[in-house]
Write an enzyme that holds these catalytic residues in place. Structure first.
Site, PDB file in Angstrom:
ATOM      1  N   LYS A 161       2.155  10.328   8.572  1.00 51.55           N
ATOM      2  CA  LYS A 161       1.543   9.778   9.796  1.00 51.55           C
ATOM      3  C   LYS A 161       2.198  10.300  11.087  1.00 51.55           C
ATOM      4  CE  LYS A 161      -0.581   5.728   7.695  1.00 51.55           C
ATOM      5  NZ  LYS A 161      -1.998   5.634   7.891  1.00 51.55           N
TER       6      LYS A 161
ATOM      7  N   PHE B 153       0.870  -1.192   0.000  1.00 49.02           N
ATOM      8  CA  PHE B 153       0.000   0.000   0.000  1.00 49.02           C
ATOM      9  C   PHE B 153       0.895   1.227   0.000  1.00 49.02           C
ATOM     10  CE2 PHE B 153      -2.407   3.551   1.364  1.00 49.02           C
ATOM     11  CZ  PHE B 153      -3.724   3.319   0.980  1.00 49.02           C
TER      12      PHE B 153
HETATM   13  O1  PSZ Z   1      -7.380   3.566   3.124  1.00 51.95           O
HETATM   14  C1  PSZ Z   1      -6.463   4.406   3.137  1.00 51.95           C
HETATM   15  O2  PSZ Z   1      -6.370   5.388   2.385  1.00 51.95           O
HETATM   16  C2  PSZ Z   1      -5.369   4.210   4.111  1.00 51.95           C
HETATM   17  S1  PSZ Z   1      -5.572   3.298   5.447  1.00 51.95           S
HETATM   18  C3  PSZ Z   1      -3.968   3.463   5.874  1.00 51.95           C
HETATM   19  C4  PSZ Z   1      -3.291   4.196   5.005  1.00 51.95           C
HETATM   20  C5  PSZ Z   1      -4.099   4.656   4.004  1.00 51.95           C
HETATM   21  N1  PSZ Z   1      -1.963   4.372   5.068  1.00 51.95           N
HETATM   22  C6  PSZ Z   1      -1.328   5.326   4.293  1.00 51.95           C
HETATM   23  C7  PSZ Z   1      -0.042   5.000   3.639  1.00 51.95           C
HETATM   24  C8  PSZ Z   1       0.770   3.937   4.070  1.00 51.95           C
HETATM   25  O3  PSZ Z   1       0.395   3.146   5.090  1.00 51.95           O
HETATM   26  C9  PSZ Z   1       1.970   3.684   3.393  1.00 51.95           C
HETATM   27  C10 PSZ Z   1       2.871   2.574   3.822  1.00 51.95           C
HETATM   28  N2  PSZ Z   1       2.328   4.454   2.363  1.00 51.95           N
HETATM   29  C11 PSZ Z   1       1.585   5.483   1.932  1.00 51.95           C
HETATM   30  C12 PSZ Z   1       0.390   5.783   2.553  1.00 51.95           C
HETATM   31  C13 PSZ Z   1      -0.414   6.938   2.067  1.00 51.95           C
HETATM   32  O4  PSZ Z   1      -0.390   7.957   2.982  1.00 51.95           O
HETATM   33  P1  PSZ Z   1      -1.556   9.061   3.004  1.00 51.95           P
HETATM   34  O5  PSZ Z   1      -2.795   8.362   3.417  1.00 51.95           O
HETATM   35  O6  PSZ Z   1      -1.047  10.063   3.975  1.00 51.95           O
HETATM   36  O7  PSZ Z   1      -1.627   9.602   1.622  1.00 51.95           O
END
Ligand code: PSZ
Length: 494
Positions: free
Chosen positions: A352, A212
């Site tokens: 995060k 992810f």
């Molecule tokens: O469903 C979602 O959009 C979620 S639930 C958990 C996340 C996103 N995590 C974000 C995430 C991450 O865990 C890793 C390893 N890389 C990139 C991201 C993306 O970060 P944001 O959400 O800040 O764009």
């Protein structure tokens, strides 16, 4: 919205009075709240107030993902309080993004100085008009925790856009090498404006099944955890390879798991080599140190070292995505520090718990022209003020070693529950408090998470059948005991 506006105004009023009084006011405010000793449940979750707010929200947006509405005035430390007054021990912390618990006094007072408040109010376009203290903020706050050898830092808004910009650096490096130092041609300049070759080259980023990396176009092309994230969205057909899937307990399956590493490494190298002739040409690899959303899949040191060697051999960029693992939950500031790598990865992205998105990278990846990694805000000085307070708290309260202690407690407890209830739990794994355990089925996992919540413990799920734990860095051994006790009560009741 109204509440927020009111709060900002009252803060501003606060700052018209002498700052020593302002400090007293917020100190008093922070002393009003203390961490509860245990969970207290008054209603089912979501309760009637949460349901009512959700029905109002639903008139404006589709957000059936909402679990409940929270009361952030009453939440404190490891405890999240909802609008119905339920007090829950929080082992999920806003999808792993609360570093030092709710309403930590050092964060509540972070904007007590006039200059801090002005930094928040006068939000600059950092790529063009940064404030005088921005250079010092970047070097003293962010570079103080930079992975070794990564002396370049760019802040960003979120994890997805940090990865998105990291991909651009990979492609720039590749094209720079292809051009051998010559300037852009007119054909490249004209063709890129209509998304055609050669200005828009057929390049890609290698990612892994179960990974992810976000939800914007390129990061979503590298995301492979759930179909609902991706379906109906046009994305580049970039290559995907296997991330190891180990058998647990690890010490009983060393030979099988080592073979799994070699299989996955050979596959990744094969895909990279083939991309040279078949296209799109892979310019870099993105990998999570622990595949989180996809089910808390861990990789061995051999796996991460092997990937680094493959990237070096084929002169492509090695990006470790520390968006979920970074900032301390594994007991080190960066999870990849556990892997005994020869050197840092070429790029490390974060968000995060770091409170700001961003990327650290090697100076060899610096773009040669301005505006190539850029947007309106680029980042937010206000977030660095908070991050500064977080990093100081981590140091002052020894939170990385505290996280290891609480994590050890969780792992010992989870392992013993797994031994006691092998029909329900298996494959306990974790680093620090970044722990997970699989249930025998996805339905059992969902049921256990629901029951835990009825008992006032908030956890999350990931992958097909895993319960994942993502507490804050202020999570202590006694919180671990409480969680384990509730989990055992539930398992006993099955
Ligand atoms: O469903 C979602 O959009 C979620 S639930 C958990 C996340 C996103 N995590 C974000 C995430 C991450 O865990 C890793 C390893 N890389 C990139 C991201 C993306 O970060 P944001 O959400 O800040 O764009």
């Amino acid at each position: 919205m109204l509440g927020t506006t009111k709060k900002v105004w009252s803060k501003l009023r606060l700052h018209r009075i002498p700052s020593y009084q302002a400090r007293n006011v917020s100190q008093a405010a922070s002393q009003l709240v203390k961490e509860p000793e245990e969970p207290k449940m008054l209603t089912e979750v979501p309760g009637p107030k949460s349901k009512e707010l959700h029905s109002q929200l639903s008139k404006m947006q589709m957000m059936d993902s909402v679990h409940f509405f929270a009361d952030y005035d009453k939440s404190f430390g490891n405890y999240l309080v909802d609008v119905d007054g339920n007090v829950m021990l929080d082992l999920f912390t806003q999808i792993s993004s609360i570093p030092i618990g709710y309403n930590h006094p050092s964060l509540l007072s972070a904007f007590d100085s006039d200059s801090a408040m002005r930094a928040l109010v006068n939000r600059p376009a950092l790529g063009v008009y940064p404030g005088a203290d921005w250079v010092q903020q970047l070097s003293q706050v962010l570079l103080s925790v930079a992975p070794k050898g990564l002396d370049q830092i760019t802040t960003m808004m979120c994890g997805s856009c940090s990865n998105e910009n990291a991909f651009k650096l990979m492609h720039f490096k590749h094209m720079e090498k292809e051009r051998g130092g010559r300037a852009f041609t007119q054909e490249e300049i004209d063709s890129c404006m209509i998304n055609q070759s050669p200005g828009t080259p057929n390049l890609s980023v290698l990612s892994f099944h179960g990974g992810f990396h976000g939800r914007t176009a390129a990061s979503l092309a590298c995301t492979h955890s759930k179909y609902i994230h991706k379906i109906d969205v046009p994305l580049q057909p970039w290559q995907v390879s296997d991330f190891p899937r180990y058998k647990y307990p690890l010490n009983e399956f060393t030979r099988e798991n080592a073979a799994e590493d070699e299989r996955c490494l050979a596959m990744a190298e094969d895909v990279i080599v083939k991309s040279r002739s078949e296209g799109p040409v892979i310019t870099g690899v993105i990998v999570e140190p622990i595949q989180a959303e996809g089910g808390d899949h861990h990789g061995s040191n051999r796996w991460f070292q092997g990937l680094q060697d493959i990237c070096a051999k084929h002169d492509i960029v090695y990006l470790i995505d520390e968006v979920q693992t970074g900032g301390g939950p594994t007991g080190k500031m960066w999870c990849h520090e556990w892997f005994d790598l020869k050197e840092s990865p070429d790029i490390v992205t974060f968000s995060k718990k770091m409170l700001t998105g961003g990327l650290f990278h090697k100076s060899s990846l610096r773009p040669k022209q301005a505006y190539r990694i850029f947007n309106t805000w680029v980042g937010d000085p206000g977030k660095l003020i908070l991050l500064d307070a977080v990093l100081k708290t981590i140091k002052a309260e020894n939170l990385l070693s505290e996280t290891m202690r609480a994590g050890d407690k969780l792992m010992v407890g989870l392992n013993s529950l797994q031994d006691k209830y092998p029909g329900y739990l298996n494959s306990v794994r974790g680093r620090g408090t970044f722990c997970a355990v699989n249930c025998d089925t996805g339905a059992r996992r969902d049921w256990i998470i629901g029951k835990l919540r009825e008992h006032g413990v908030h956890t999350g799920g990931c992958g097909e059948s895993a319960i994942r734990l993502r507490p804050a860095l202020v999570f202590k051994e006694h919180h671990a005991d409480l969680f384990l006790e509730k989990l055992e009560t539930i398992l006993r009741s099955i």
